[in-house]
Design an enzyme around this catalytic site. Structure first.
Site, PDB file in Angstrom:
ATOM      1  N   ALA A 144       0.871  -1.177   0.000  1.00  0.00           N
ATOM      2  CA  ALA A 144       0.000   0.000   0.000  1.00  0.00           C
ATOM      3  C   ALA A 144       0.907   1.225   0.000  1.00  0.00           C
ATOM      4  O   ALA A 144       1.865   1.277   0.766  1.00  0.00           O
ATOM      5  CB  ALA A 144      -0.880  -0.008   1.241  1.00  0.00           C
ATOM      6  N   LYS A 145       0.593   2.183  -0.854  1.00  0.00           N
ATOM      7  CA  LYS A 145       1.457   3.368  -0.938  1.00  0.00           C
ATOM      8  C   LYS A 145       0.951   4.385   0.098  1.00  0.00           C
ATOM      9  O   LYS A 145       0.233   5.330  -0.229  1.00  0.00           O
ATOM     10  CB  LYS A 145       1.417   3.905  -2.368  1.00  0.00           C
ATOM     11  CG  LYS A 145       2.616   4.730  -2.762  1.00  0.00           C
ATOM     12  CD  LYS A 145       2.632   4.945  -4.275  1.00  0.00           C
ATOM     13  CE  LYS A 145       3.497   6.116  -4.698  1.00  0.00           C
ATOM     14  NZ  LYS A 145       4.921   5.981  -4.437  1.00  0.00           N
TER      15      LYS A 145
END
Ligand SMILES: Cc1ncc(COP(=O)(O)O)c(C=O)c1O
Length: 310
Positions: A155-156
């Site tokens: 997940a960024k």
């Protein structure tokens, strides 16, 4: 003169007017997820091509699911909002687009639930991030890549970038261009903002998603181009630090970094200390593709200005 615009609080406004309150949850606790999308200027066509917009928003949706951020936008809405922000900003050079979904409540208390969410997009002019010709001199970071059991790297998440910032600053203050982080098992994970590839005996080797990497869209592009255009075999497996020292070639990929050769790690030249031949061929292919010059991959490139000209 181009002026940067933003999509902010459901409106398109000059970037200078897009401000958040100091109590915003995401600002205090790192509870936002984001993307970086390149707009690549094509001089002959006087066009900006946005690269793999669909894939970037698909990753943003996954990041939102992990971080419990409500993201009620359709693919078509996202496409249209993104091209509008670019169009109205009017740049005639390479740009970087930053979509960001965040916990927007102005509330104290660390959590993901019972908070409001919002979404914004802004655009900035953005040239090369690292020296794509000369390559990058890298060090192995003393900071380990954050584990999936801590904050999931797939997940960024904005908060994860404290990990990247620690590594990047350490590297630069020690005279290097970029940091390469190991995972907790001591295998190569990734750069502060790039995925890594090594080339050994004509094979392209890269760490798997389980090495706590952000599963890069440039990584995917390069793997596809290598396989389909150059017939190169791709292997996803753990890589040791010392394996990079003795690799034939090494390069990093990322939306910001494009394809950047790694010419040195920990004061050891990789190959002959310059961009290697397979890296050079991949880089050439990649730059043609992202600037909309390869019709076979036109479906990855979204033009922003042709509508206006028409
Ligand atoms: C930590 C990290 N790894 C890898 C990448 C490369 O991902 P992409 O190619 O999708 O830009 C990025 C950049 O977004 C990044 O920040």
């Amino acid at each position: 003169m181009p002026t940067p615009y933003a999509y902010f609080k459901k409106q398109i406004v000059p970037l200078a007017e897009a401000k958040i309150g100091i109590m915003t949850h995401a600002f205090n606790y790192g509870t936002a997820v984001f993307e970086g999308i390149r707009g690549n200027w094509n001089e002959e066509e006087e066009e900006i091509y946005l690269f793999r917009v669909k894939e970037h928003y698909a990753r943003l949706r996954k990041s939102c699911r992990i971080m419990r951020i409500d993201f009620p936008y359709s693919d078509e809405e996202l496409r249209s909002l993104t091209t509008k922000v670019v169009e109205i900003s009017g740049y005639r050079e390479d740009i970087y687009i930053r979509p960001l979904a965040y916990k927007s409540s102005e509330a104290l208390g660390v959590r993901l639930h019972d908070l409001e969410d919002d979404f914004l997009i802004f655009v900035q002019p953005f040239g090369p991030y690292l020296d794509i010709e000369k390559g990058a001199r890298c060090c192995t970071s003393s900071w380990r890549r954050v584990e999936d059991t801590g904050i999931p790297a797939r997940a960024k998440v904005t908060g994860i970038y404290a990990n990247s910032a620690l590594a990047k600053t350490e590297a630069q203050l020690n005279g290097f261009d970029e940091a390469i982080m190991l995972d907790e098992r001591g295998h190569i994970s990734e750069g502060s903002g790039e995925n890594i590839f090594v080339i050994e005996n004509g094979k392209l080797i890269t760490p798997p998603p389980s090495s706590n990497i952000l599963v890069g869209i440039t990584r995917d592009t390069i793997m596809l181009l290598a396989r389909l255009e150059l017939g190169v075999e791709i292997v996803e497996r753990d890589i040791d630090r010392s394996e990079v020292y003795v690799a034939d070639e090494c390069f990093m990929t990322g939306t910001a970094a494009h394809v950047t050769p790694v010419v040195e790690l920990d004061h050891r030249p990789i190959g002959d200390g310059r961009m290697g031949p397979i890296t050079a061929r991949l880089s050439q292919l990649y730059f043609d593709v992202i600037r909309g010059k390869n019709p076979k991959y036109a479906h990855w490139c979204l033009p922003c200005y042709s509508k206006v000209k028409a």
